[in-house]
Design a protein around this motif. Structure first.
Motif, PDB file in Angstrom:
ATOM      1  N   TYR A  40     -43.876 -24.180 -52.959  1.00  0.00           N
ATOM      2  CA  TYR A  40     -44.403 -25.116 -51.961  1.00  0.00           C
ATOM      3  C   TYR A  40     -45.804 -24.688 -51.522  1.00  0.00           C
ATOM      4  N   GLY A  41     -45.986 -23.396 -51.301  1.00  0.00           N
ATOM      5  CA  GLY A  41     -47.271 -22.904 -50.840  1.00  0.00           C
ATOM      6  C   GLY A  41     -48.385 -23.063 -51.847  1.00  0.00           C
ATOM      7  N   LEU A  42     -48.032 -23.147 -53.125  1.00  0.00           N
ATOM      8  CA  LEU A  42     -49.025 -23.271 -54.197  1.00  0.00           C
ATOM      9  C   LEU A  42     -49.129 -24.689 -54.748  1.00  0.00           C
ATOM     10  N   LYS A  43     -48.377 -25.609 -54.177  1.00  0.00           N
ATOM     11  CA  LYS A  43     -48.311 -26.950 -54.755  1.00  0.00           C
ATOM     12  C   LYS A  43     -49.644 -27.674 -54.656  1.00  0.00           C
ATOM     13  N   ALA A  44     -50.038 -28.310 -55.752  1.00  0.00           N
ATOM     14  CA  ALA A  44     -51.248 -29.127 -55.796  1.00  0.00           C
ATOM     15  C   ALA A  44     -50.849 -30.589 -55.978  1.00  0.00           C
ATOM     16  N   GLY A  45     -51.744 -31.464 -55.567  1.00  0.00           N
ATOM     17  CA  GLY A  45     -51.472 -32.893 -55.700  1.00  0.00           C
ATOM     18  C   GLY A  45     -51.383 -33.561 -54.347  1.00  0.00           C
ATOM     19  N   PRO A  46     -51.209 -34.873 -54.337  1.00  0.00           N
ATOM     20  CA  PRO A  46     -51.230 -35.638 -53.078  1.00  0.00           C
ATOM     21  C   PRO A  46     -50.180 -35.166 -52.087  1.00  0.00           C
ATOM     22  N   SER A  47     -50.540 -35.203 -50.808  1.00  0.00           N
ATOM     23  CA  SER A  47     -49.591 -34.877 -49.752  1.00  0.00           C
ATOM     24  C   SER A  47     -48.563 -35.994 -49.603  1.00  0.00           C
ATOM     25  N   ASP A  48     -47.426 -35.641 -49.052  1.00  0.00           N
ATOM     26  CA  ASP A  48     -46.435 -36.634 -48.635  1.00  0.00           C
ATOM     27  C   ASP A  48     -46.819 -37.041 -47.209  1.00  0.00           C
ATOM     28  N   ARG A  49     -47.665 -38.054 -47.090  1.00  0.00           N
ATOM     29  CA  ARG A  49     -48.249 -38.384 -45.792  1.00  0.00           C
ATOM     30  C   ARG A  49     -47.208 -38.850 -44.778  1.00  0.00           C
ATOM     31  N   THR A  50     -46.232 -39.587 -45.232  1.00  0.00           N
ATOM     32  CA  THR A  50     -45.215 -40.091 -44.303  1.00  0.00           C
ATOM     33  C   THR A  50     -44.462 -38.943 -43.648  1.00  0.00           C
ATOM     34  N   LYS A 166     -43.481 -10.562 -46.153  1.00  0.00           N
ATOM     35  CA  LYS A 166     -44.701  -9.866 -46.565  1.00  0.00           C
ATOM     36  C   LYS A 166     -45.197 -10.354 -47.920  1.00  0.00           C
ATOM     37  N   SER A 167     -44.279 -10.590 -48.857  1.00  0.00           N
ATOM     38  CA  SER A 167     -44.674 -11.068 -50.179  1.00  0.00           C
ATOM     39  C   SER A 167     -45.380 -12.421 -50.092  1.00  0.00           C
ATOM     40  N   LEU A 168     -44.793 -13.363 -49.358  1.00  0.00           N
ATOM     41  CA  LEU A 168     -45.406 -14.687 -49.233  1.00  0.00           C
ATOM     42  C   LEU A 168     -46.701 -14.623 -48.435  1.00  0.00           C
ATOM     43  N   HIS A 169     -46.757 -13.766 -47.436  1.00  0.00           N
ATOM     44  CA  HIS A 169     -48.000 -13.601 -46.678  1.00  0.00           C
ATOM     45  C   HIS A 169     -49.118 -13.121 -47.593  1.00  0.00           C
ATOM     46  N   THR A 170     -48.814 -12.156 -48.456  1.00  0.00           N
ATOM     47  CA  THR A 170     -49.813 -11.641 -49.399  1.00  0.00           C
ATOM     48  C   THR A 170     -50.299 -12.732 -50.339  1.00  0.00           C
ATOM     49  N   SER A 171     -49.376 -13.479 -50.913  1.00  0.00           N
ATOM     50  CA  SER A 171     -49.743 -14.494 -51.907  1.00  0.00           C
ATOM     51  C   SER A 171     -50.454 -15.689 -51.284  1.00  0.00           C
ATOM     52  N   LEU A 172     -49.941 -16.180 -50.169  1.00  0.00           N
ATOM     53  CA  LEU A 172     -50.393 -17.460 -49.627  1.00  0.00           C
ATOM     54  C   LEU A 172     -51.420 -17.320 -48.518  1.00  0.00           C
ATOM     55  N   PHE A 173     -51.155 -16.459 -47.553  1.00  0.00           N
ATOM     56  CA  PHE A 173     -52.037 -16.365 -46.393  1.00  0.00           C
ATOM     57  C   PHE A 173     -53.235 -15.477 -46.704  1.00  0.00           C
ATOM     58  N   ASP A 174     -52.975 -14.249 -47.189  1.00  0.00           N
ATOM     59  CA  ASP A 174     -54.077 -13.363 -47.544  1.00  0.00           C
ATOM     60  C   ASP A 174     -54.831 -13.867 -48.763  1.00  0.00           C
ATOM     61  N   GLY A 175     -54.128 -14.546 -49.658  1.00  0.00           N
ATOM     62  CA  GLY A 175     -54.756 -15.002 -50.897  1.00  0.00           C
ATOM     63  C   GLY A 175     -55.353 -16.390 -50.809  1.00  0.00           C
ATOM     64  N   VAL A 176     -54.493 -17.413 -50.829  1.00  0.00           N
ATOM     65  CA  VAL A 176     -54.969 -18.794 -50.908  1.00  0.00           C
ATOM     66  C   VAL A 176     -55.713 -19.202 -49.638  1.00  0.00           C
ATOM     67  N   ARG A 249     -53.724 -31.715 -49.928  1.00  0.00           N
ATOM     68  CA  ARG A 249     -53.570 -30.471 -50.666  1.00  0.00           C
ATOM     69  C   ARG A 249     -54.618 -30.407 -51.781  1.00  0.00           C
ATOM     70  N   PRO A 250     -54.825 -29.216 -52.360  1.00  0.00           N
ATOM     71  CA  PRO A 250     -55.743 -29.128 -53.509  1.00  0.00           C
ATOM     72  C   PRO A 250     -55.266 -30.008 -54.661  1.00  0.00           C
ATOM     73  N   THR A 251     -56.202 -30.424 -55.482  1.00  0.00           N
ATOM     74  CA  THR A 251     -55.844 -31.141 -56.707  1.00  0.00           C
ATOM     75  C   THR A 251     -55.478 -30.170 -57.824  1.00  0.00           C
ATOM     76  N   THR A 252     -56.076 -28.984 -57.778  1.00  0.00           N
ATOM     77  CA  THR A 252     -55.733 -27.939 -58.745  1.00  0.00           C
ATOM     78  C   THR A 252     -55.685 -26.596 -58.035  1.00  0.00           C
ATOM     79  N   LEU A 253     -54.785 -25.721 -58.484  1.00  0.00           N
ATOM     80  CA  LEU A 253     -54.659 -24.392 -57.903  1.00  0.00           C
ATOM     81  C   LEU A 253     -54.115 -23.467 -58.990  1.00  0.00           C
ATOM     82  N   HIS A 254     -54.889 -22.442 -59.334  1.00  0.00           N
ATOM     83  CA  HIS A 254     -54.539 -21.555 -60.448  1.00  0.00           C
ATOM     84  C   HIS A 254     -54.261 -20.142 -59.937  1.00  0.00           C
ATOM     85  N   THR A 255     -53.155 -19.557 -60.380  1.00  0.00           N
ATOM     86  CA  THR A 255     -52.807 -18.197 -59.990  1.00  0.00           C
ATOM     87  C   THR A 255     -52.366 -17.392 -61.206  1.00  0.00           C
TER      88      THR A 255
END
Length: 413
Positions: A40-50, A166-176, A249-255
């Motif tokens: 979910y944290g790395l997902k790219a593409g249109p948001s679910d606006r509703t 801690k793992s998700l914080h490192t990948s998503l918050f500290d990283g992305v 959200r981003p249109t592309t996200l590479h990890t």
């Protein structure tokens, strides 16, 4: 609207089984849930606006405000431009109420987790009154895979803290999130909510409840559902009294995975184009987790490297060229070379830094003790003080050792 907690394959109970095999399998399932939150944290593409608008509207109402007008923009930089142009952007009292609402909820959930008493048959038990043993558990979890930690008898609390929060914080918050922040240096006048990149907070509490390890109060469960919906549906957003600015959200996200990831961590990386890109063309280049200007990707030169002040950008650009090629083009003076006693079969080389780097330091060129994902062992350069004339002494300094002590190492990593 209420996001449905992700299901557990195990019965709801106050703790996992103390049978080693069953407990290890439970921890494996926790890691699978963590990976779903990472997706979910790395997902790219249109948001679910509703879904996103419904969740934000609930936060407004719970904070005592009417549902706002929603303004969608293609990227955080576009949001910065929109907010800067609005004089009403300073009218953000709701931007204080919502954080207070959520932080109070987290404190209540933390207190419940901290107060629970689970007898765990291990010298590493989190609830052991000996603080030293709790510290030992944290260290042991950091160094072991979650399943190995479980088989060693370490209780679930330190494992969940390390392998989920801690793992998700490192990948998503500290990283992305850190990389995206480099695109929006201007203040917004209110708190930035990171949407999908806040998965580390939400996943931590949701895993406790979905595996039956903790029961939270009704209000906290409802707020956790709202936050889950935001993680799953949208990117960054900002709350003002009259409007909510929502970024796609981003249109592309590479990890790529971190080298030898113990807890599933990833880092941003793309060697040919932006690692993160949004629908309006804004984006950021990242090499092996380091945010770099586009010249590092498309046109790295010795001249640009020489005038670059950021050490990490300079290192990335040199590695882009290749150390052998850079040393030849830059004409660096070799000060000393020697066998690496901590890395048998490899050598150490000590070079004087180029004049344009602005100091009298040295560059120690070494070979990594562990292999990259492609099986190769990367050469890398380290800045060391200019007083060193011995490559071994310089290598020892990077480990906080004298050269003679470094020489007695069996093997470094």
């Amino acid at each position: 609207m209420s996001a449905v907690p992700m299901p557990s394959t195990f019965p709801r109970r106050g703790t996992f089984s103390d049978n080693p095999d069953e407990y290890a399998e439970s921890i494996r399932a926790v890691c699978a849930q963590r990976d779903r939150w990472l997706d979910y944290g790395l997902k790219a593409g249109p948001s679910d606006r509703t879904t996103a608008e419904s969740a934000v509207a609930q936060l407004y109402r719970r904070s005592g405000y009417r549902e706002p007008k929603f303004v969608w923009v293609p990227s955080p930089p576009a949001a910065a431009a929109l907010i800067a142009a609005r004089t009403a952007a300073q009218d953000a009292h709701v931007g204080i109420r919502i954080p207070s609402l959520l932080s109070d909820s987290r404190r209540r959930m933390d207190r419940r987790i901290d107060r629970r008493h689970i007898e765990w048959p291990s010298r590493y038990s989190h609830r052991d009154p000996n603080a030293q043993r709790d510290l030992e558990a944290r260290i042991a979890v950091a160094r072991r895979s979650p399943k190995d930690a479980a088989r060693a008898g370490i209780g679930p609390d330190p494992i969940i803290r390390r392998t989920v929060r801690k793992s998700l914080h490192t990948s998503l918050f500290d990283g992305v999130a850190t990389a995206v922040r480099s695109l929006v240096p201007h203040p917004f006048g209110t708190i930035t909510w990171y949407g999908q990149q806040e998965a580390h907070r939400v996943a931590y509490y949701d895993i406790y409840r979905s595996f039956g390890l903790m029961t939270f109060g009704r209000e906290d469960n409802e707020l956790l559902d709202i936050q889950s919906a935001l993680v799953e549906s949208t990117g960054w957003w900002w709350a003002f009294d009259d409007i909510a600015v929502m970024s796609e959200r981003p249109t592309t996200l590479h990890t790529e995975p971190l080298p030898d990831p113990v807890h599933g961590e990833v880092r941003l990386h793309n060697s040919s184009s932006p690692a993160i890109e949004f629908g309006d063309g804004s984006g950021v280049h990242v090499l092996n987790g380091t945010v770099v200007p586009d010249w590092v990707i498309h046109d790295p030169t010795v001249e640009r490297i020489t005038v670059e002040r950021n050490v990490e950008i300079r290192r990335s650009a040199i590695e882009r060229i290749g150390w052998d090629s850079y040393l030849e083009q830059a004409g660096l003076r070799l000060v000393d070379t020697d066998d690496d006693p901590g890395n048998p079969g490899c050598s150490l080389q000590l070079f004087a830094t180029p004049a344009g780097w602005g100091d009298e330091g040295r560059i120690l060129l070494a070979v990594n003790g562990s292999r990259e994902r492609d099986g190769e062992r990367r050469r890398y350069g380290l800045r060391v003080p200019g007083a060193f004339s011995s490559a071994v002494d310089a290598a020892g300094w990077t480990y906080g050792l004298a050269g003679a002590d470094y020489g007695r190492l069996i093997r470094r990593t």
